[in-house]
Design a protein around this motif. Sequence first.
Motif, short mmCIF file in Angstrom:
data_model
loop_
_atom_site.label_atom_id
_atom_site.label_comp_id
_atom_site.label_asym_id
_atom_site.label_seq_id
_atom_site.Cartn_x
_atom_site.Cartn_y
_atom_site.Cartn_z
N VAL A 85 48.53 48.46 40.58
CA VAL A 85 49.75 48.30 39.77
C VAL A 85 50.12 46.83 39.68
O VAL A 85 50.27 46.15 40.69
CB VAL A 85 50.92 49.09 40.39
CG1 VAL A 85 52.21 48.84 39.60
CG2 VAL A 85 50.60 50.58 40.43
N LEU A 86 50.25 46.33 38.46
CA LEU A 86 50.71 44.97 38.25
C LEU A 86 52.22 44.93 38.06
O LEU A 86 52.89 43.98 38.45
CB LEU A 86 50.02 44.35 37.02
CG LEU A 86 48.49 44.24 37.10
CD1 LEU A 86 47.95 43.62 35.80
CD2 LEU A 86 48.06 43.42 38.30
N GLY A 87 52.74 45.98 37.43
CA GLY A 87 54.18 46.08 37.24
C GLY A 87 54.72 45.05 36.27
O GLY A 87 53.98 44.42 35.52
N VAL A 88 56.03 44.89 36.30
CA VAL A 88 56.70 43.92 35.45
C VAL A 88 57.73 43.16 36.28
O VAL A 88 58.30 43.69 37.23
CB VAL A 88 57.41 44.59 34.25
CG1 VAL A 88 56.42 45.12 33.25
CG2 VAL A 88 58.31 45.72 34.73
N GLU A 89 57.94 41.91 35.93
CA GLU A 89 58.93 41.09 36.61
C GLU A 89 60.33 41.45 36.14
O GLU A 89 60.50 41.93 35.00
CB GLU A 89 58.66 39.61 36.33
CG GLU A 89 57.33 39.10 36.87
CD GLU A 89 57.29 39.10 38.39
OE1 GLU A 89 58.38 39.01 39.01
OE2 GLU A 89 56.18 39.20 38.94
N PRO A 90 61.35 41.24 36.99
CA PRO A 90 62.73 41.55 36.59
C PRO A 90 63.13 40.91 35.26
O PRO A 90 63.82 41.53 34.45
CB PRO A 90 63.56 40.99 37.76
CG PRO A 90 62.65 41.11 38.93
CD PRO A 90 61.28 40.79 38.40
N GLN A 91 62.68 39.68 35.02
CA GLN A 91 63.04 39.00 33.78
C GLN A 91 62.42 39.70 32.58
O GLN A 91 63.02 39.76 31.50
CB GLN A 91 62.59 37.54 33.81
CG GLN A 91 63.07 36.71 32.62
CD GLN A 91 64.59 36.71 32.51
OE1 GLN A 91 65.28 36.39 33.47
NE2 GLN A 91 65.13 37.03 31.33
N GLU A 92 61.21 40.26 32.76
CA GLU A 92 60.57 40.99 31.68
C GLU A 92 61.36 42.24 31.33
O GLU A 92 61.53 42.58 30.15
CB GLU A 92 59.15 41.40 32.08
CG GLU A 92 58.16 40.26 32.22
CD GLU A 92 56.80 40.77 32.63
OE1 GLU A 92 56.04 41.19 31.73
OE2 GLU A 92 56.49 40.77 33.84
N VAL A 93 61.85 42.94 32.37
CA VAL A 93 62.66 44.14 32.15
C VAL A 93 63.92 43.77 31.38
O VAL A 93 64.31 44.43 30.41
CB VAL A 93 63.04 44.79 33.49
CG1 VAL A 93 63.96 45.99 33.26
CG2 VAL A 93 61.79 45.24 34.24
N LEU A 94 64.57 42.69 31.82
CA LEU A 94 65.78 42.23 31.16
C LEU A 94 65.51 41.86 29.71
O LEU A 94 66.26 42.24 28.80
CB LEU A 94 66.36 41.03 31.92
CG LEU A 94 67.69 40.46 31.41
CD1 LEU A 94 68.78 41.51 31.48
CD2 LEU A 94 68.08 39.24 32.24
N ASP A 95 64.42 41.15 29.48
CA ASP A 95 64.07 40.75 28.11
C ASP A 95 63.81 41.96 27.22
O ASP A 95 64.20 41.95 26.04
CB ASP A 95 62.82 39.85 28.13
CG ASP A 95 63.10 38.47 28.70
OD1 ASP A 95 64.28 38.12 28.86
OD2 ASP A 95 62.12 37.75 29.02
N ASN A 96 63.16 42.99 27.76
CA ASN A 96 62.89 44.19 26.97
C ASN A 96 64.18 44.85 26.52
O ASN A 96 64.32 45.28 25.37
CB ASN A 96 62.06 45.19 27.78
CG ASN A 96 60.61 44.77 27.90
OD1 ASN A 96 60.08 44.08 27.04
ND2 ASN A 96 59.96 45.19 28.98
N PHE A 97 65.14 44.96 27.44
CA PHE A 97 66.42 45.57 27.09
C PHE A 97 67.17 44.72 26.07
O PHE A 97 67.79 45.24 25.14
CB PHE A 97 67.28 45.76 28.34
CG PHE A 97 67.11 47.09 29.00
CD1 PHE A 97 67.79 48.22 28.53
CD2 PHE A 97 66.28 47.25 30.09
CE1 PHE A 97 67.64 49.45 29.13
CE2 PHE A 97 66.12 48.48 30.71
CZ PHE A 97 66.80 49.58 30.22
N LEU A 98 67.15 43.41 26.25
CA LEU A 98 67.86 42.53 25.33
C LEU A 98 67.25 42.58 23.93
O LEU A 98 67.95 42.55 22.92
CB LEU A 98 67.86 41.09 25.86
CG LEU A 98 68.64 40.88 27.16
CD1 LEU A 98 68.52 39.43 27.62
CD2 LEU A 98 70.11 41.25 26.97
#
Length: 224
Positions: A85-98
């Motif tokens: 699992v590489l997953g996603v960074e918190p900033q990536e999650v935030l960017d997706n929502f924004l």
Amino acid sequence: MDEADEGPWAVAGASAGRLGDTVRDRVARELRDRILTGRYERGERLDLDAVGAELGTSRTPVREACLALQTEGLLRMAPRSGVTVLGVEPQEVLDNFLLMARLSGFAAELAAQRITGAELAEVAGISDAMREASQAGKSIAEPNWRFHREIHRACRSRRLISLIAQTGRSIPRTFLEVFPEHVPCALDEHDELVEALRRRDGDEARRVTERHYAVPAELVSGVR
């Protein structure tokens, strides 16, 4: 129902019967969701046979799903190390929502001018059904998906709907189940959005929609 019809949280009950849907697609959605919500941690190794047994399928569709998720940058598959699992960074999650906030906000703004009376009645009815389901302690994941999907459809922009569908794949479909405390706020914002659409107030519809994604962005990125 094609992929461009999906709302921000494509739920199993609403999308499982989609034309062309396969076991691989369903497995990929489940694994993607687990990665995005942090259920699978970065660096974790996945046992394809164990995952298949858990999801009630064979190894082959699980492997195919993992290959698909590798192209999305969520997993890494290697001959010796297996599936990681590489997953996603918190900033990536935030960017997706924004990004979803901006796209859906624009869709709501357009919908305020283009939605028909019948479509508005459908959206309002789904919003009421969500509140009733929540009060009865039932899951509101599927009606939430339908609520946003109908608004996206009402914007009458195929290009915009396609972009929303693409971005929505990076939004956890089980968000409301992971953070049930957000449900009351979400329901109130749905009521505000319905009212803005009823008044044909595009600016307000956009503002409410963008605000609708602000708290989820912080909640999901904060647990990673």
